[in-house]
Design a protein around this motif. Structure first.
Motif, PDB file in Angstrom:
ATOM      1  N   PRO A   1      -6.867  -3.113 -49.720  1.00 57.37           N
ATOM      2  CA  PRO A   1      -7.947  -3.484 -50.398  1.00 57.37           C
ATOM      3  C   PRO A   1      -8.091  -5.207 -50.237  1.00 57.37           C
ATOM      4  CG  PRO A   1      -5.550  -3.564 -51.933  1.00 57.37           C
ATOM      5  CD  PRO A   1      -5.869  -2.411 -50.797  1.00 57.37           C
ATOM      6  N   ALA A   2      -7.441  -5.598 -49.858  1.00 58.00           N
ATOM      7  CA  ALA A   2      -7.406  -7.561 -49.888  1.00 58.00           C
ATOM      8  C   ALA A   2      -7.656  -7.932 -48.733  1.00 58.00           C
ATOM      9  CB  ALA A   2      -6.245  -7.885 -50.178  1.00 58.00           C
ATOM     10  N   VAL A   3      -8.751  -6.673 -47.882  1.00 61.73           N
ATOM     11  CA  VAL A   3      -9.378  -7.209 -46.328  1.00 61.73           C
ATOM     12  C   VAL A   3     -10.858  -7.542 -47.188  1.00 61.73           C
ATOM     13  CG1 VAL A   3     -10.484  -6.539 -45.018  1.00 61.73           C
ATOM     14  CG2 VAL A   3      -7.413  -5.897 -45.027  1.00 61.73           C
ATOM     15  N   ARG A   4     -11.371  -8.281 -47.229  1.00 66.19           N
ATOM     16  CA  ARG A   4     -13.003  -8.990 -47.360  1.00 66.19           C
ATOM     17  C   ARG A   4     -13.938  -9.687 -46.128  1.00 66.19           C
ATOM     18  NH1 ARG A   4     -13.762 -14.470 -48.138  1.00 66.19           N
ATOM     19  NH2 ARG A   4     -11.256 -15.822 -47.662  1.00 66.19           N
ATOM     20  N   SER A   5     -15.171  -8.978 -46.968  1.00 61.65           N
ATOM     21  CA  SER A   5     -15.896  -9.718 -45.394  1.00 61.65           C
ATOM     22  C   SER A   5     -16.491 -10.663 -45.510  1.00 61.65           C
ATOM     23  CB  SER A   5     -17.136  -8.590 -45.728  1.00 61.65           C
ATOM     24  OG  SER A   5     -17.505  -9.028 -44.873  1.00 61.65           O
ATOM     25  N   LEU A   6     -16.312 -12.278 -44.285  1.00 61.45           N
ATOM     26  CA  LEU A   6     -17.519 -13.019 -44.873  1.00 61.45           C
ATOM     27  C   LEU A   6     -18.325 -13.145 -43.984  1.00 61.45           C
ATOM     28  CD1 LEU A   6     -13.601 -14.996 -42.612  1.00 61.45           C
ATOM     29  CD2 LEU A   6     -14.572 -14.323 -44.573  1.00 61.45           C
ATOM     30  N   GLY A   7     -19.013 -11.974 -43.923  1.00 66.63           N
ATOM     31  CA  GLY A   7     -20.975 -12.119 -43.102  1.00 66.63           C
ATOM     32  C   GLY A   7     -21.082 -11.603 -42.090  1.00 66.63           C
TER      33      GLY A   7
ATOM     34  N   GLY B   1     -21.208 -11.591 -34.095  1.00 64.48           N
ATOM     35  CA  GLY B   1     -20.579 -10.529 -35.032  1.00 64.48           C
ATOM     36  C   GLY B   1     -20.188 -10.822 -36.065  1.00 64.48           C
ATOM     37  N   ASN B   2     -19.350  -9.732 -36.859  1.00 63.61           N
ATOM     38  CA  ASN B   2     -19.420  -9.376 -38.350  1.00 63.61           C
ATOM     39  C   ASN B   2     -17.125 -10.118 -37.863  1.00 63.61           C
ATOM     40  OD1 ASN B   2     -21.381  -8.067 -38.323  1.00 63.61           O
ATOM     41  ND2 ASN B   2     -21.566  -8.501 -40.757  1.00 63.61           N
ATOM     42  N   ALA B   3     -17.126 -10.751 -39.199  1.00 59.63           N
ATOM     43  CA  ALA B   3     -16.158 -11.170 -40.183  1.00 59.63           C
ATOM     44  C   ALA B   3     -15.114 -10.714 -40.746  1.00 59.63           C
ATOM     45  CB  ALA B   3     -15.460 -12.946 -39.482  1.00 59.63           C
ATOM     46  N   ILE B   4     -13.866  -9.923 -40.586  1.00 63.57           N
ATOM     47  CA  ILE B   4     -13.157  -9.631 -41.922  1.00 63.57           C
ATOM     48  C   ILE B   4     -12.074 -10.848 -42.289  1.00 63.57           C
ATOM     49  CG2 ILE B   4     -13.724  -7.455 -42.163  1.00 63.57           C
ATOM     50  CD1 ILE B   4     -10.816  -6.715 -40.729  1.00 63.57           C
ATOM     51  N   ALA B   5     -11.121 -10.773 -43.065  1.00 56.91           N
ATOM     52  CA  ALA B   5     -10.207 -11.668 -42.676  1.00 56.91           C
ATOM     53  C   ALA B   5      -9.522 -10.899 -44.560  1.00 56.91           C
ATOM     54  CB  ALA B   5     -11.107 -13.158 -43.784  1.00 56.91           C
ATOM     55  N   LEU B   6      -8.214 -11.232 -44.052  1.00 55.86           N
ATOM     56  CA  LEU B   6      -7.121 -11.972 -45.456  1.00 55.86           C
ATOM     57  C   LEU B   6      -6.619 -12.752 -45.549  1.00 55.86           C
ATOM     58  CD1 LEU B   6      -4.512  -8.394 -45.482  1.00 55.86           C
ATOM     59  CD2 LEU B   6      -3.815 -10.581 -46.029  1.00 55.86           C
ATOM     60  N   ASP B   7      -6.342 -13.074 -46.557  1.00 58.45           N
ATOM     61  CA  ASP B   7      -5.477 -14.490 -47.169  1.00 58.45           C
ATOM     62  C   ASP B   7      -3.885 -14.635 -47.009  1.00 58.45           C
ATOM     63  OD1 ASP B   7      -8.313 -15.874 -47.037  1.00 58.45           O
ATOM     64  OD2 ASP B   7      -7.976 -16.306 -49.043  1.00 58.45           O
ATOM     65  N   GLU B   8      -3.690 -15.477 -46.476  1.00 60.34           N
ATOM     66  CA  GLU B   8      -1.921 -15.049 -47.131  1.00 60.34           C
ATOM     67  C   GLU B   8      -1.482 -16.552 -47.249  1.00 60.34           C
ATOM     68  OE1 GLU B   8       1.938 -14.702 -43.752  1.00 60.34           O
ATOM     69  OE2 GLU B   8      -0.351 -14.918 -43.079  1.00 60.34           O
ATOM     70  N   LYS B   9      -0.507 -16.045 -48.430  1.00 57.08           N
ATOM     71  CA  LYS B   9       0.394 -17.812 -49.029  1.00 57.08           C
ATOM     72  C   LYS B   9       1.442 -17.633 -47.809  1.00 57.08           C
ATOM     73  CE  LYS B   9       1.423 -19.770 -53.154  1.00 57.08           C
ATOM     74  NZ  LYS B   9       1.629 -19.641 -54.520  1.00 57.08           N
ATOM     75  N   THR B  10       1.277 -18.985 -47.205  1.00 63.33           N
ATOM     76  CA  THR B  10       2.352 -19.785 -45.683  1.00 63.33           C
ATOM     77  C   THR B  10       3.038 -20.822 -47.076  1.00 63.33           C
ATOM     78  OG1 THR B  10       1.041 -21.147 -44.920  1.00 63.33           O
ATOM     79  CG2 THR B  10       1.586 -18.239 -45.050  1.00 63.33           C
TER      80      THR B  10
ATOM     81  N   THR C   1     -23.118 -17.067 -40.230  1.00 63.73           N
ATOM     82  CA  THR C   1     -24.541 -17.297 -40.654  1.00 63.73           C
ATOM     83  C   THR C   1     -25.042 -15.974 -41.726  1.00 63.73           C
ATOM     84  OG1 THR C   1     -24.260 -15.758 -39.375  1.00 63.73           O
ATOM     85  CG2 THR C   1     -25.487 -17.714 -38.339  1.00 63.73           C
ATOM     86  N   GLY C   2     -24.166 -15.149 -42.129  1.00 61.20           N
ATOM     87  CA  GLY C   2     -23.880 -14.312 -43.351  1.00 61.20           C
ATOM     88  C   GLY C   2     -24.564 -15.129 -44.517  1.00 61.20           C
ATOM     89  N   GLY C   3     -25.443 -13.492 -45.015  1.00 62.83           N
ATOM     90  CA  GLY C   3     -26.337 -14.478 -46.307  1.00 62.83           C
ATOM     91  C   GLY C   3     -27.754 -15.631 -46.045  1.00 62.83           C
ATOM     92  N   SER C   4     -27.312 -16.031 -45.540  1.00 60.40           N
ATOM     93  CA  SER C   4     -28.353 -17.057 -45.186  1.00 60.40           C
ATOM     94  C   SER C   4     -29.677 -15.671 -44.677  1.00 60.40           C
ATOM     95  CB  SER C   4     -28.305 -17.905 -44.216  1.00 60.40           C
ATOM     96  OG  SER C   4     -28.600 -16.662 -43.186  1.00 60.40           O
ATOM     97  N   GLY C   5     -30.933 -16.813 -45.711  1.00 62.28           N
ATOM     98  CA  GLY C   5     -32.537 -16.423 -45.045  1.00 62.28           C
ATOM     99  C   GLY C   5     -32.487 -14.803 -46.333  1.00 62.28           C
ATOM    100  N   GLY C   6     -31.720 -14.811 -47.280  1.00 63.30           N
ATOM    101  CA  GLY C   6     -31.880 -13.056 -48.018  1.00 63.30           C
ATOM    102  C   GLY C   6     -30.800 -12.329 -47.626  1.00 63.30           C
ATOM    103  N   GLU C   7     -30.810 -12.526 -46.590  1.00 60.60           N
ATOM    104  CA  GLU C   7     -29.988 -10.989 -45.773  1.00 60.60           C
ATOM    105  C   GLU C   7     -28.768 -10.387 -45.972  1.00 60.60           C
ATOM    106  OE1 GLU C   7     -28.287  -9.940 -41.016  1.00 60.60           O
ATOM    107  OE2 GLU C   7     -29.158 -12.192 -41.388  1.00 60.60           O
ATOM    108  N   ARG C   8     -28.141  -9.116 -46.860  1.00 63.59           N
ATOM    109  CA  ARG C   8     -27.379  -8.709 -46.972  1.00 63.59           C
ATOM    110  C   ARG C   8     -25.426  -9.010 -46.312  1.00 63.59           C
ATOM    111  NH1 ARG C   8     -24.826  -3.917 -47.759  1.00 63.59           N
ATOM    112  NH2 ARG C   8     -26.449  -2.955 -46.181  1.00 63.59           N
ATOM    113  N   VAL C   9     -24.964  -9.355 -46.977  1.00 65.03           N
ATOM    114  CA  VAL C   9     -23.153  -9.203 -46.489  1.00 65.03           C
ATOM    115  C   VAL C   9     -23.276  -8.216 -46.973  1.00 65.03           C
ATOM    116  CG1 VAL C   9     -21.513 -10.618 -46.584  1.00 65.03           C
ATOM    117  CG2 VAL C   9     -23.789 -12.017 -46.680  1.00 65.03           C
ATOM    118  N   LEU C  10     -22.678  -7.418 -45.166  1.00 67.91           N
ATOM    119  CA  LEU C  10     -21.849  -6.145 -44.702  1.00 67.91           C
ATOM    120  C   LEU C  10     -20.282  -6.762 -46.105  1.00 67.91           C
ATOM    121  CD1 LEU C  10     -22.890  -4.635 -41.941  1.00 67.91           C
ATOM    122  CD2 LEU C  10     -23.740  -4.154 -44.288  1.00 67.91           C
ATOM    123  N   ASP C  11     -19.976  -5.621 -47.099  1.00 66.94           N
ATOM    124  CA  ASP C  11     -18.737  -5.896 -48.000  1.00 66.94           C
ATOM    125  C   ASP C  11     -18.449  -4.839 -45.924  1.00 66.94           C
ATOM    126  OD1 ASP C  11     -17.768  -2.397 -47.929  1.00 66.94           O
ATOM    127  OD2 ASP C  11     -19.617  -3.285 -48.909  1.00 66.94           O
ATOM    128  N   ALA C  12     -17.409  -5.420 -46.030  1.00 65.84           N
ATOM    129  CA  ALA C  12     -15.581  -5.363 -44.982  1.00 65.84           C
ATOM    130  C   ALA C  12     -15.450  -3.726 -44.988  1.00 65.84           C
ATOM    131  CB  ALA C  12     -14.661  -6.213 -45.563  1.00 65.84           C
TER     132      ALA C  12
END
Length: 385
Positions: free
Chosen positions: A304-310, A320-329, A88-99
């Motif tokens: 630095p690689a951790v990002r926010s998903l809103g 809740g608010n989600a953070i994430a880190l991508d991994e190449k496997t 639901t992050g970013g909908s309706g003009g709501e600001r997405v918090l950074d990680a």
């Protein structure tokens, strides 16, 4: 000396080669099963570490508080196999918090908490994993869920106790339910665990049922008499309680146990990726002091690689608010998520989502491969049962 990893190796099926290029979700599932299973099933494995998560054959460590277990909230993309929590992050003009903002806010809340210890660290989790089943002309996805409850003794020499229950399998989306009905609405599923493209051999499959299984309860002595969790090495409750509450010192302490590879295999892993994995387990699973949990959040904020998903809804329906880190496997690019409740400074859930499958991979893009939701964690003097 039988350390935690040797116990896990003893419990692992022959098909699971520790050095094989298996994706983290599958490995986490198998290990969680081994650690949560009764002694007769897991060859005497002692549950010295609980994963966030998700499990083999489906003992994705888990549990529910007041009896009711909410269904996993998913989005179904038109014509796709997308199974993710509601974004639901970013909908309706709501600001997405950074990680960094999300993690520092969680740290502030954790810092203000107090705690009292007890005889046992008691946790309840609900976990799930999704697999593709059916015949070639009618393939569909099913999600298998399980419930786990654990009691870890606060002092050396005690017993660790665990209760485990399979909660049943069900079609993952409405489209999968339609395909399941076309297949005659079977009550059992023969699950084949996918391996990474090019991997040798195959993993041991299992049978999942739509109906819940019986609850099992078992206890085991601690490894070496005092080891309770895995944090880059076997650690005791005393080790956990002595971790520093300064983020720089905590990072330095943890990195002393980093040897260049994954926490559970010999697959190469960067130090930042390793820290993210270890810290996610620390804040979700382990009975560290509030200040240490806050330090772990602040340490993650510096990666630095951790990002926010809103803003998202976790598998138990909690916001809740989600953070994430991508991994190449070898399986493809997998997004390792952690969902945090900023109001309490608590980690709610962790999950692994396939972002970009490798060529030949059998897991589609967008699938939540596995998840583990923490629905209860506290010190208690109540007797395990």
């Amino acid at each position: 000396m039988r350390d935690v990893m040797r116990v896990l190796r003893d419990a692992r099926p022959e098909e699971m080669d520790p050095s094989a290029p298996v994706d983290e979700g599958v490995r986490r599932a198998e290990l969680a099963r081994a650690m949560a299973a009764p002694r007769s099933e897991a060859g005497g494995a002692v549950r010295a570490r609980r994963r966030v998560r998700p499990v083999w054959g489906l003992g994705l460590a888990a549990a529910a508080t007041a009896g009711a277990i909410a269904a996993a909230a998913v989005l179904v993309a038109p014509g796709g196999d997308r199974m993710e929590p509601d974004r639901t992050g970013g909908s309706g003009g709501e600001r997405v918090l950074d990680a960094k903002t999300v993690l520092l806010a969680a740290a502030e809340k954790a810092d203000g908490q107090t705690e009292t210890t007890g005889a046992f660290w008691h946790q309840v989790t609900v976990s799930s994993a999704t697999y593709t089943v059916g015949k070639s002309d009618n393939r569909y996805a099913v999600t298998v869920r399980s419930k786990a409850e654990t009691w870890t003794p606060g002092r050396p020499g005690g017993k660790a106790w665990a209760a485990q229950q399979e909660l049943g399998a069900r079609p993952a989306t409405k489209a999968d339910e339609d395909a399941w009905r076309r297949a005659g609405s079977p009550g059992t599923f023969e699950i084949e665990v996918p391996v990474a493209p090019g991997a040798k051999g195959r993993l041991k499959g299992f049978t999942a049922k739509t109906t819940p299984g019986p609850r099992s309860f078992s206890g085991s002595a601690l490894v070496d008499g005092d080891k309770v969790f895995w944090l880059g090495r076997n650690v005791s409750m005393k080790d956990l309680r002595a971790l520093p509450s300064d983020p720089k010192r905590l990072k330095a302490t943890l990195l002393r146990w980093y040897t260049g590879h994954d926490t559970e295999s010999n697959r190469s892993m960067s130090s930042d990726r390793w820290l993210y994995t270890v810290a996610r387990g620390l804040v979700m699973e382990m009975p560290v002091k509030p200040g240490v949990r806050a330090a772990a959040f602040r340490m993650l904020a510096g990666l630095p690689a951790v990002r926010s998903l809103g803003k998202v809804t976790d598998p138990q329906g909690r916001k809740g608010n989600a953070i994430a880190l991508d991994e190449k496997t070898p399986q493809g690019v997998i997004r390792n998520e952690m969902i945090i409740d900023l109001a309490s400074g608590a980690a709610l859930a962790g999950m692994n989502v396939m972002v970009a499958p490798a060529a030949g991979a059998r897991v589609p893009a967008g699938r939540t491969m596995d998840s583990t939701s923490l629905v209860g964690a506290e010190w208690t003097d109540s007797k395990p049962r």
